[in-house]
Design an enzyme around this catalytic site. Structure first.
Site, PDB file in Angstrom:
ATOM      1  N   CYS A 124       0.843  -1.200   0.000  1.00 24.17           N
ATOM      2  CA  CYS A 124       0.000   0.000   0.000  1.00 24.17           C
ATOM      3  C   CYS A 124       0.876   1.246   0.000  1.00 24.17           C
ATOM      4  O   CYS A 124       0.638   2.196  -0.763  1.00 24.17           O
ATOM      5  CB  CYS A 124      -0.929  -0.018   1.204  1.00 24.17           C
ATOM      6  SG  CYS A 124      -2.138   1.328   1.256  1.00 24.17           S
ATOM      7  N   CYS A 125       1.924   1.257   0.853  1.00 22.23           N
ATOM      8  CA  CYS A 125       2.851   2.385   0.902  1.00 22.23           C
ATOM      9  C   CYS A 125       3.514   2.589  -0.456  1.00 22.23           C
ATOM     10  O   CYS A 125       3.726   3.728  -0.900  1.00 22.23           O
ATOM     11  CB  CYS A 125       3.928   2.150   1.957  1.00 22.23           C
ATOM     12  SG  CYS A 125       3.382   2.356   3.671  1.00 22.23           S
ATOM     13  N   CYS A 205      -0.601   8.754   6.862  1.00 18.92           N
ATOM     14  CA  CYS A 205      -1.956   8.435   6.417  1.00 18.92           C
ATOM     15  C   CYS A 205      -2.847   8.185   7.635  1.00 18.92           C
ATOM     16  O   CYS A 205      -2.392   7.685   8.671  1.00 18.92           O
ATOM     17  CB  CYS A 205      -1.940   7.200   5.515  1.00 18.92           C
ATOM     18  SG  CYS A 205      -1.113   7.460   3.932  1.00 18.92           S
ATOM     19  N   CYS A 208      -2.917   4.794   9.447  1.00 17.14           N
ATOM     20  CA  CYS A 208      -1.621   4.342   9.943  1.00 17.14           C
ATOM     21  C   CYS A 208      -1.014   5.292  10.967  1.00 17.14           C
ATOM     22  O   CYS A 208       0.185   5.196  11.277  1.00 17.14           O
ATOM     23  CB  CYS A 208      -0.668   4.164   8.770  1.00 17.14           C
ATOM     24  SG  CYS A 208      -1.209   2.920   7.572  1.00 17.14           S
ATOM     25  N   CYS A 233       8.324   2.592   5.434  1.00 12.07           N
ATOM     26  CA  CYS A 233       7.456   2.747   4.267  1.00 12.07           C
ATOM     27  C   CYS A 233       8.248   2.903   2.993  1.00 12.07           C
ATOM     28  O   CYS A 233       7.724   2.703   1.912  1.00 12.07           O
ATOM     29  CB  CYS A 233       6.501   3.928   4.428  1.00 12.07           C
ATOM     30  SG  CYS A 233       7.218   5.501   3.977  1.00 12.07           S
TER      31      CYS A 233
END
Length: 253
Positions: A124-125, A205, A208, A233
């Site tokens: 996702c990162c 985000c 997170c 990340c």
């Protein structure tokens, strides 16, 4: 800016040598602008980054700024981004993830894959942060970050100038304390993310990032469900490694 001044009241305590640190930072930014072109500031709109942006504008340096809008930022961060775009002398460029990649990933893994596994969180990162970073840095000879040695063990030896990769990285606040950062914000009335007043020292985000309690590690609110060694990340990587592989690197953002 938030109605309270909680972060300033709590943290604005300059080091005894703050003036020397500020002079060092200003000289480094001036040198970077003079010797490296093109270069850019990477801003997450956190406390360190708004200080650097303020210095770039105050010194009237020709250094553009970029922000990664991951599509999952807090509303407060997006509001600060709008104000920064409106008020910054230096141009502010916003990079977003490729829409098709996000749609495909969410359709396959769901809306909150970061909680399922470290591999999915890093994927996702990569889609939301690392790939846009790759575009933001394309063609740049150098970039400027808000990394500080005090932030984490992984950053304890961050240099002012990192020339270990093809693209030079300037870390003008490397020697600053958290108290120095907030002292500068207070004295110069720098606009900042009101989440800092709600005990968010490090803001990423929304899924997170959480607030921390007094006494917790500075970055305890980032990916708090993971082992400390996994909290990466991939934004700040050794650029001898291709950026597209950055999600596997062990530096934090």
């Amino acid at each position: 800016m938030g109605a309270t001044r909680g972060a300033i009241d709590l943290h604005a305590r300059p080091s005894k040598d703050f003036d020397a640190k500020l002079a060092e930072t200003e000289a480094l930014l001036i040198r970077a602008a003079a010797e490296f072109s093109p270069l850019t500031q990477a801003s997450s709109l956190g406390a360190e980054d708004v200080v650097i942006t303020h210095l770039i504008n105050a010194l009237q340096l020709d250094i553009p700024i970029f922000v990664l809008d991951t599509g999952m930022l807090h509303p407060q961060t997006l509001e600060l981004l709008e104000r920064t775009e409106a008020n910054s002398r230096a141009p502010v460029h916003v990079y977003r993830p490729r829409n098709e990649a996000v749609i495909e990933f969410v359709a396959r893994e769901g809306s909150e894959p970061m909680y399922k596994s470290i591999a999915l969180r890093k994927a996702c990162c990569h889609i939301r942060k690392v790939e846009p970073l790759e575009r933001a840095l394309a063609g740049q000879k150098a970039w400027i970050t808000g990394l500080r040695r005090e932030q984490s063990n992984a950053r304890a030896e961050v240099p002012l100038i990192d020339s270990t990769a093809a693209r030079t990285k300037f870390n003008p606040l490397a020697n600053w304390s958290w108290g120095d950062v907030w002292h500068y914000i207070a004295v110069n009335r720098v606009d900042y993310n009101p989440l800092h007043d709600e005990f968010f020292p490090s803001i990423g985000c929304a899924p997170c990032t959480r607030a921390i309690s007094l006494g917790e590690d500075f970055r305890a609110g980032r990916w708090w469900w993971e082992d400390e060694n996994a909290k990466e990340c991939g934004l700040h990587v050794n650029q001898d490694t291709p950026l597209r592989q950055a999600q596997d690197d062990r530096m934090t953002a």
